[in-house]
Scaffold this active site. Structure first.
Site, PDB file in Angstrom:
ATOM      1  N   LYS A   1      11.289  16.398  63.970  1.00 35.49           N
ATOM      2  CA  LYS A   1      12.260  15.534  64.646  1.00 35.49           C
ATOM      3  C   LYS A   1      12.188  15.614  66.171  1.00 35.49           C
ATOM      4  O   LYS A   1      12.493  14.659  66.870  1.00 35.49           O
ATOM      5  CB  LYS A   1      13.670  15.846  64.158  1.00 35.49           C
ATOM      6  CG  LYS A   1      13.921  15.316  62.743  1.00 35.49           C
ATOM      7  CD  LYS A   1      15.394  15.328  62.410  1.00 35.49           C
ATOM      8  CE  LYS A   1      15.647  14.606  61.096  1.00 35.49           C
ATOM      9  NZ  LYS A   1      15.188  15.408  59.929  1.00 35.49           N
TER      10      LYS A   1
ATOM     11  N   GLU B   1      23.805  10.227  66.294  1.00 33.89           N
ATOM     12  CA  GLU B   1      24.665  10.534  65.142  1.00 33.89           C
ATOM     13  C   GLU B   1      23.845  11.405  64.213  1.00 33.89           C
ATOM     14  O   GLU B   1      22.607  11.411  64.277  1.00 33.89           O
ATOM     15  CB  GLU B   1      25.201   9.258  64.546  1.00 33.89           C
ATOM     16  CG  GLU B   1      24.403   8.394  63.615  1.00 33.89           C
ATOM     17  CD  GLU B   1      22.961   8.129  63.836  1.00 33.89           C
ATOM     18  OE1 GLU B   1      22.163   8.872  63.227  1.00 33.89           O
ATOM     19  OE2 GLU B   1      22.623   7.168  64.529  1.00 33.89           O
TER      20      GLU B   1
ATOM     21  N   SER C   1       6.864  18.884  56.877  1.00 35.32           N
ATOM     22  CA  SER C   1       7.697  18.339  57.955  1.00 35.32           C
ATOM     23  C   SER C   1       8.601  19.360  58.634  1.00 35.32           C
ATOM     24  O   SER C   1       8.967  19.190  59.792  1.00 35.32           O
ATOM     25  CB  SER C   1       8.531  17.176  57.427  1.00 35.32           C
ATOM     26  OG  SER C   1       9.282  17.570  56.289  1.00 35.32           O
TER      27      SER C   1
END
Ligand SMILES: *Cc1c(COP(=O)(O)O)cnc(C)c1O
Length: 414
Positions: free
Chosen positions: A104, A126, A396
């Site tokens: 991310k 968010e 990931s």
């Protein structure tokens, strides 16, 4: 030590000609938002294109990736797991080793740099499980930007450590009490904030979702995964993989991996959705796999596959992994599936947990529950493939955030 044989490359936007000018991937994507947001999306599109064409911006992002994110992340050969499975050779792209423990950060850092370049000093984000909130808080702290993260109060109670991390990083976490007090309510509040403060604020979106240009921006910033992995597998194995596998929540880590291999037609691309308690149970987040409920629709600004009932009401989803627990999927995945460039399958909660356990004991890597869905698919396929074939898995993220769940589910005593 950084692997200097791997060339860092400038990120190219839209080499594959999707989306089109209006932000469509075939019949998917677009902009389904209130009129008031359109000028902001137009401004973002122009600023993004200018940034990508500017070598200085690209150099700055590349430099931060090398000196801060920890890129390139390595590709590891999973020797013991491959031998145990007795078929294909398995390689892991190690996004678990990136700063903050997952992919991310690649996108958060890219968008935060873009915000800075646009002169916006206030970041709005968010978050559901808190992972994107932490990545946004991290990138904002690094660049000296003010960061506000909307989060439902139910999620805040479930994800205490991430709430604390964000606060420690100097971010304001804004509790959302409306609706079900979870992610979709947090998204509504964040949107409201953006409409009100659009001149000063940048909306930092966390997955390959939302109105155009977000799915494209997130894909491009994550494509560093696939661009690196392609060079690394060529250097280490001497050839391209037969299969590239990634888990698909909103779809950003998978898009990042797939993008690097899109023109390599001999590389099959496989996305793995959350099968939860199984398709028949109805408790899952497999948008593509359940023809009863998964069909094209509009959710949060984009047209894609959405889990919905006959009246178009959004279904409640379930997954043991918070990052895959979402009713819609990025529009480019819907397009890749429609055009049969990528294939989609699922792994259940139990399969993901078993895969996590097995990878930990054969390779000494505790993967995130999300990533373990991709590992589960490799475990199913490897034994059926010849020994000289290769599977590349995008790992990931790391499993530290999931330890509580893992211990409970696998009934391991603390
Ligand atoms: C958030 C997350 C995901 C799911 O998001 P995508 O946008 O589908 O990549 C997958 N893995 C990890 C480790 C995550 O934190």
């Amino acid at each position: 030590m950084a692997d200097t044989s791997i060339k860092s490359e400038f990120i190219k936007t839209n080499v594959t000609n999707v989306p089109d000018e209006r932000g469509y991937y075939g019949e998917f994507g677009g902009r389904f938002v209130p009129e008031t947001i359109i000028p902001a999306l137009d401004e973002l599109t122009v600023a993004y294109q200018e940034a990508m064409a500017d070598p200085e911006f690209q150099q700055r992002l590349m430099n931060l990736h090398q000196t801060y994110t920890g890129r390139p992340t390595p590709v590891s050969y999973a020797k013991r797991l491959s031998e145990e499975l007795g078929g294909a050779q398995i390689y892991l792209k190690r996004e678990d080793l990136a700063h903050t423990g997952a992919h991310k950060i690649n996108n958060a850092l890219g968008q935060a740099l873009l915000a800075q370049r646009m002169g916006k000093k206030r970041i709005i984000a968010e978050t559901g499980a808190g992972q994107h909130g932490v990545a946004s808080a991290t990138a904002s702290a690094l660049l000296g930007l003010e960061c506000h993260v909307y989060m439902g109060t139910v999620d805040m109670a479930r994800q205490q450590p991430n709430v604390f991390r964000m606060k420690l990083l100097g971010t304001e976490v804004i509790p959302v009490e409306s609706g079900t007090k979870t992610l979709k309510d947090a998204i509504n509040e964040a949107m409201r904030d953006w409409v009100t403060n659009v001149r000063s604020s940048f909306y930092l979106l966390g997955s390959a979702l939302g109105p155009h240009p977000y799915p494209m921006i997130v894909r491009d910033f994550q494509s560093v995964i696939g661009i690196e992995a392609r060079q690394q597998i060529l250097a280490q194995a001497g050839r391209l993989p037969d299969l590239a596998i990634a888990c698909v929540g909103g779809g950003s880590n998978a898009m990042g991996l797939f993008h690097g291999f899109r023109d390599d037609n001999d590389v099959d691309l496989i996305g793995v959705e959350a099968g939860g308690h199984g398709i028949e149970s109805g408790e899952h987040a497999a948008r593509f796999a359940d023809p009863r409920f998964g069909r094209p629709g509009v959710l949060q600004g984009t047209r894609s596959y959405v889990l919905q009932n006959a009246d178009g009401q959004i279904m409640n989803t379930h997954s043991v992994s918070a990052g895959l627990d979402y009713a819609s999927v990025g529009p480019e995945h819907a397009y890749l599936r429609e055009t049969e460039r990528a294939f989609y399958t699922l792994a259940t909660d139990d399969e993901a947990l078993a895969a996590l356990h097995r990878l930990a004991q054969t390779e000494g890597i505790i993967a995130a529950l999300e990533s373990s869905h991709a590992v589960a698919e490799a475990i199913k396929r490897a034994p059926t493939m010849p020994k000289d074939s290769i599977i590349l898995i995008n790992l990931s993220g790391r499993g530290d955030k999931d330890l509580g769940t893992i211990m409970k589910e696998l009934k391991i005593d603390g």
